[in-house]
Motif scaffolding. Structure first.
Motif, PDB file in Angstrom:
ATOM      1  N   LEU A  97      54.425  31.444  35.104  1.00 44.14           N
ATOM      2  CA  LEU A  97      54.340  32.986  35.001  1.00 44.14           C
ATOM      3  C   LEU A  97      52.751  33.288  34.887  1.00 44.14           C
ATOM      4  O   LEU A  97      52.190  34.151  35.441  1.00 44.14           O
ATOM      5  N   ILE A  98      52.109  32.638  33.926  1.00 44.44           N
ATOM      6  CA  ILE A  98      50.639  32.694  33.267  1.00 44.44           C
ATOM      7  C   ILE A  98      49.841  32.522  34.634  1.00 44.44           C
ATOM      8  O   ILE A  98      48.918  33.008  35.208  1.00 44.44           O
ATOM      9  N   HIS A  99      50.303  31.411  35.294  1.00 40.66           N
ATOM     10  CA  HIS A  99      49.378  30.949  36.649  1.00 40.66           C
ATOM     11  C   HIS A  99      49.449  32.131  37.818  1.00 40.66           C
ATOM     12  O   HIS A  99      48.399  32.327  38.422  1.00 40.66           O
ATOM     13  N   GLU A 100      50.646  32.707  37.905  1.00 37.96           N
ATOM     14  CA  GLU A 100      50.841  33.420  39.046  1.00 37.96           C
ATOM     15  C   GLU A 100      50.363  35.028  38.849  1.00 37.96           C
ATOM     16  O   GLU A 100      49.958  35.699  39.817  1.00 37.96           O
ATOM     17  N   ARG A 101      50.399  35.646  37.534  1.00 40.55           N
ATOM     18  CA  ARG A 101      50.126  37.043  37.395  1.00 40.55           C
ATOM     19  C   ARG A 101      48.736  37.252  36.974  1.00 40.55           C
ATOM     20  O   ARG A 101      48.063  36.328  35.949  1.00 40.55           O
ATOM     21  N   ASP A 102      47.839  37.851  37.834  1.00 40.39           N
ATOM     22  CA  ASP A 102      46.629  38.189  37.624  1.00 40.39           C
ATOM     23  C   ASP A 102      46.382  38.782  36.237  1.00 40.39           C
ATOM     24  O   ASP A 102      45.080  38.446  35.372  1.00 40.39           O
ATOM     25  N   ASN A 103      47.075  39.735  35.699  1.00 42.15           N
ATOM     26  CA  ASN A 103      46.739  40.367  34.248  1.00 42.15           C
ATOM     27  C   ASN A 103      47.366  39.761  33.204  1.00 42.15           C
ATOM     28  O   ASN A 103      47.229  40.003  31.970  1.00 42.15           O
ATOM     29  N   ILE A 104      47.704  38.349  33.352  1.00 37.36           N
ATOM     30  CA  ILE A 104      48.144  37.490  32.201  1.00 37.36           C
ATOM     31  C   ILE A 104      46.905  36.641  31.958  1.00 37.36           C
ATOM     32  O   ILE A 104      46.605  35.630  32.825  1.00 37.36           O
ATOM     33  N   CYS A 105      46.295  36.715  30.792  1.00 39.02           N
ATOM     34  CA  CYS A 105      45.049  35.853  30.397  1.00 39.02           C
ATOM     35  C   CYS A 105      45.376  34.550  30.663  1.00 39.02           C
ATOM     36  O   CYS A 105      46.391  34.083  30.152  1.00 39.02           O
ATOM     37  N   LYS A 106      44.412  33.750  31.168  1.00 44.45           N
ATOM     38  CA  LYS A 106      44.580  32.263  31.327  1.00 44.45           C
ATOM     39  C   LYS A 106      44.020  31.543  30.025  1.00 44.45           C
ATOM     40  O   LYS A 106      43.173  30.913  30.145  1.00 44.45           O
ATOM     41  N   GLN A 107      44.644  31.840  29.025  1.00 45.11           N
ATOM     42  CA  GLN A 107      44.314  31.292  27.841  1.00 45.11           C
ATOM     43  C   GLN A 107      45.468  31.012  26.877  1.00 45.11           C
ATOM     44  O   GLN A 107      46.155  31.879  26.845  1.00 45.11           O
ATOM     45  N   ILE A 108      45.605  29.936  26.331  1.00 43.88           N
ATOM     46  CA  ILE A 108      46.658  29.584  25.535  1.00 43.88           C
ATOM     47  C   ILE A 108      46.144  29.073  24.194  1.00 43.88           C
ATOM     48  O   ILE A 108      45.195  28.199  24.109  1.00 43.88           O
TER      49      ILE A 108
ATOM     50  N   ARG B   1      30.745  47.067  37.995  1.00 43.13           N
ATOM     51  CA  ARG B   1      32.197  47.475  37.559  1.00 43.13           C
ATOM     52  C   ARG B   1      33.107  47.491  38.561  1.00 43.13           C
ATOM     53  O   ARG B   1      32.758  47.804  39.614  1.00 43.13           O
ATOM     54  N   THR B   2      34.347  46.982  38.107  1.00 45.59           N
ATOM     55  CA  THR B   2      35.317  46.724  38.952  1.00 45.59           C
ATOM     56  C   THR B   2      36.758  46.740  38.601  1.00 45.59           C
ATOM     57  O   THR B   2      36.745  47.693  37.354  1.00 45.59           O
ATOM     58  N   THR B   3      37.636  46.502  39.106  1.00 46.66           N
ATOM     59  CA  THR B   3      39.061  46.669  38.451  1.00 46.66           C
ATOM     60  C   THR B   3      39.589  45.181  38.339  1.00 46.66           C
ATOM     61  O   THR B   3      39.115  44.364  38.923  1.00 46.66           O
ATOM     62  N   LEU B   4      40.646  45.144  37.777  1.00 44.60           N
ATOM     63  CA  LEU B   4      41.292  43.842  37.366  1.00 44.60           C
ATOM     64  C   LEU B   4      41.698  43.166  38.688  1.00 44.60           C
ATOM     65  O   LEU B   4      41.764  41.930  39.069  1.00 44.60           O
ATOM     66  N   LYS B   5      42.394  44.134  39.491  1.00 43.00           N
ATOM     67  CA  LYS B   5      42.952  43.670  40.985  1.00 43.00           C
ATOM     68  C   LYS B   5      41.908  43.136  41.673  1.00 43.00           C
ATOM     69  O   LYS B   5      42.021  42.152  42.382  1.00 43.00           O
ATOM     70  N   ASP B   6      40.760  43.877  41.741  1.00 41.41           N
ATOM     71  CA  ASP B   6      39.705  43.521  42.843  1.00 41.41           C
ATOM     72  C   ASP B   6      39.037  42.451  42.397  1.00 41.41           C
ATOM     73  O   ASP B   6      38.074  41.740  43.081  1.00 41.41           O
ATOM     74  N   ALA B   7      38.791  42.133  41.128  1.00 36.03           N
ATOM     75  CA  ALA B   7      38.089  41.008  40.541  1.00 36.03           C
ATOM     76  C   ALA B   7      38.495  39.660  40.924  1.00 36.03           C
ATOM     77  O   ALA B   7      37.443  38.756  41.045  1.00 36.03           O
ATOM     78  N   SER B   8      39.548  39.467  41.429  1.00 36.03           N
ATOM     79  CA  SER B   8      39.860  38.021  42.035  1.00 36.03           C
ATOM     80  C   SER B   8      39.024  37.754  43.053  1.00 36.03           C
ATOM     81  O   SER B   8      39.130  36.324  43.320  1.00 36.03           O
ATOM     82  N   ALA B   9      38.436  38.550  43.688  1.00 36.26           N
ATOM     83  CA  ALA B   9      37.814  38.159  45.049  1.00 36.26           C
ATOM     84  C   ALA B   9      36.561  37.601  44.699  1.00 36.26           C
ATOM     85  O   ALA B   9      35.834  36.943  45.464  1.00 36.26           O
ATOM     86  N   TYR B  10      35.914  37.930  43.441  1.00 36.14           N
ATOM     87  CA  TYR B  10      34.700  37.294  42.870  1.00 36.14           C
ATOM     88  C   TYR B  10      34.859  36.060  41.800  1.00 36.14           C
ATOM     89  O   TYR B  10      33.860  35.308  42.023  1.00 36.14           O
ATOM     90  N   CYS B  11      35.909  36.089  41.098  1.00 33.76           N
ATOM     91  CA  CYS B  11      35.968  35.153  40.094  1.00 33.76           C
ATOM     92  C   CYS B  11      36.708  33.789  40.530  1.00 33.76           C
ATOM     93  O   CYS B  11      37.896  34.049  41.527  1.00 33.76           O
TER      94      CYS B  11
END
Length: 601
Positions: A387-398, A591-601
């Protein structure tokens, strides 16, 4: 036989049956100093005596009510408690809101715009507890102040995890003594209260040692604060430190202490059942119990509506979450643990688990980041990692507390895993969540730790290369298993030397890990101005590392052609130019949105 004022000020938070047991102990073994502070609760830890459980307050001729102190002294008799103890259980637990105790009127429970000043010490749970306590007092008519000098009530939300944390509170009480002495000569006396884990752990020692303390409230007694403050206003000390098997404050909406905040903590469970041998938490915050999923989602939705951009789900063992409030989910499905991990308690079954909650919370607002802390390594089944891997808004930090790199010490700590199982979990997490940021806790100088054990912890720090670390010297706590069964045999100077070595190694390895971000673009949630420079902004990346960048104009990806300056709560893209063990630096360009940021990061 009548109860004295001192007796009633201490016992009035309890149900009649509890009062009988507590009064019996007091009469048999002596005054407050030897009271056993009963932890059993019949219904709710914060319960007051209701009007159905006790006779009404006596009245003076003409219907004028006696003054509060007189009514308190003329409270229920010991025989009344004996009679009430046999009352049916259902009568002790009314489903509707309880009436005020019979020795207090509704008006006396009101704050009458008295000003409350909070000081919060310790972990994120205490920050959330402060918000809960303030929500309760605000509804009772109290006002909040950030000016210590104008406060009518000072409440310290305390920590007991280490001796140093408690010493900080003792020192603070000494500082406040002069302020209270000055206020004694004024028309409005100052009341001082100790809240949280230190109140729960030390109990009567605080009241006996510091006569200036007016009230104590344990972590499960915040609902009782209006009554405790009312008792304190009569000049008596008051306390409620009963632990609960069910209190989660699910129906209390915390009040954010910082109106300009971009993030918030949401408590999803309280207490801990792990019983690690070094840890005081099960004794200060009680057994594990989880909030209903529905109440958590309601709070997260409200925070989203308020414009907050990040929520951290909180719990002493957050990923052991288990909502048993919905009967249809109380099936016999066993808990899935991380491979090679065990528990110190009987395996639990049924209920809505953490993966379900995380899934639902992440769906509330796709533009809201989700974090969680503090987890236990045993509770990371594959469904959570996926779930952490799939969802863009769940931070990849544990956060993955290791505590030690030695299997022998881990066994003495009762952690439920070996070094080998822990390292295997690290590899599995990194395979499941590429680019994940890892943080951990370590204790230096635990009971029986040898130099070889210490070197194994050093080697674990080098092997894993954490991004963030929390390292401390061991501090033995009363009541823990280590206190009763182990010997604190590592000299203090050795603890401090080993701690320094661990910190140095952590910094070396964290710097290496963080430098891999140099040249990369990262999404940063802006928090505000940097504390060290008025020309820089500060925020945090997905891995929860602090990122500093110049406060300059940048493009707005949501409005092409428009140039803006970033504000707290904005998501910005930052190109990282340098890194240290604790901080990244770079330049924001959009400045961007969380959804659109995946195209850059």
């Amino acid at each position: 036989m009548q109860l004295s004022q001192n007796h009633f000020g201490l016992f009035s938070a309890m149900h009649p049956l509890q009062c009988v047991l507590q009064v019996y102990r007091s009469l048999r073994w002596g005054p407050l100093a030897s009271v056993s502070w009963l932890q059993l609760r019949t219904c709710r830890a914060h319960s007051s005596l209701t009007s159905t459980a006790c006779p009404g307050p006596e009245r003076q001729q003409g219907g004028v009510q006696k003054d509060f102190s007189s009514r308190l002294a003329a409270g229920p008799t010991f025989q009344h408690f004996l009679r009430s103890a046999s009352a049916p259980q259902e009568n002790l637990c009314p489903l509707e809101a309880e009436d005020p105790p019979p020795y207090i009127t509704v008006d006396e429970l009101l704050g009458r715009q008295r000003k409350v000043y909070f000081e919060t010490y310790g972990c994120q749970m205490n920050v959330n507890d402060t918000e809960i306590a303030w929500s309760i007092l605000q509804k009772s008519g109290y006002l909040r102040t950030s000016n210590l000098q104008e406060a009518d009530v000072i409440l310290l939300v305390t920590c007991s995890i280490r001796e140093k944390a408690e010493q900080t509170i003792w020192n603070r009480l000494h500082q406040l003594k002069a302020l209270k002495t000055r206020r004694l000569r004024s028309r409005v006396p100052l009341r001082i209260g100790i809240l949280g884990c230190m109140a729960e752990r030390l109990k009567e020692e605080i009241l006996n040692r510091e006569k200036m303390v007016d009230l104590l409230a344990g972590p499960d007694a915040y609902r009782d604060l209006p009554r405790l403050l009312t008792v304190a206003e009569s000049g008596q000390q008051a306390a409620n430190v009963l632990l609960s098997l069910d209190e989660t404050y699910a129906d209390v909406m915390p009040v954010q202490t910082c109106p300009s905040a971009t993030s918030a903590f949401v408590s999803i469970m309280r207490g801990c059942d792990n019983m690690c041998s070094y840890c005081i938490v099960p004794f200060t915050r009680g057994r594990e119990r989880s909030r209903p999923v529905a109440s958590i989602l309601a709070e997260v939705r409200k925070l989203s509506e308020q414009g907050l951009k990040e929520v951290t789900l909180l719990g002493q063992n957050v990923n052991s979450f288990r909502d048993n409030s919905e009967v249809q989910f109380n099936n016999a499905v066993s808990t899935n643990l991380s491979r090679g991990f065990t528990t110190n308690y009987k395996t639990k079954q049924g209920g809505l688990r953490f993966a379900h909650l995380l899934d639902q919370v992440s769906r509330v607002d796709p533009e809201m980041r989700i974090r969680f802390t503090s987890p236990h390594p045993k509770d990371f089944p594959d469904e959570v990692l996926q779930l952490i891997h799939e969802r863009d808004n769940i931070c990849k930090q544990i956060h993955l507390p290791a505590q030690s790199g030695s299997s022998r010490v881990l066994e003495a700590m009762r952690r439920g895993y070996s070094r080998e199982a822990y390292v295997e979990l690290i590899h599995h997490i990194r395979e499941s969540i590429p680019g994940v940021s890892l943080s951990s806790d370590f204790i230096a100088g635990f009971c029986g730790e040898t130099e070889e054990d210490h070197l194994q912890t050093v080697s674990l720090l080098r092997e894993v290369q954490y991004n963030i670390g929390f390292l401390f010297a061991y501090s033995m706590r009363q009541k823990t298993r280590a206190y009763h069964r182990l010997k604190d045999d590592v000299p203090e100077e050795v603890k401090l030397r080993r701690l320094e070595e661990l910190i140095n190694v952590f910094r070396e390895e964290a710097t290496k890990a963080n430098k891999t971000s140099v040249g990369c673009t990262q999404l940063v949630l802006v928090e505000g101005l940097s504390k060290r420079s008025a020309t820089d902004l500060c925020g945090r990346n997905d891995g929860n590392l602090k990122v500093i960048f110049p406060d300059a104009e940048m493009e707005d990806a949501t409005n092409p052609g428009l140039r803006i300056r970033a504000q707290p709560g904005d998501y910005v893209l930052v190109k990282i130019t340098s890194a240290s063990s604790q901080t990244l630096k770079g330049h924001a360009f959009c400045r961007t949105t969380l959804k659109d940021a995946s195209a850059y990061c």
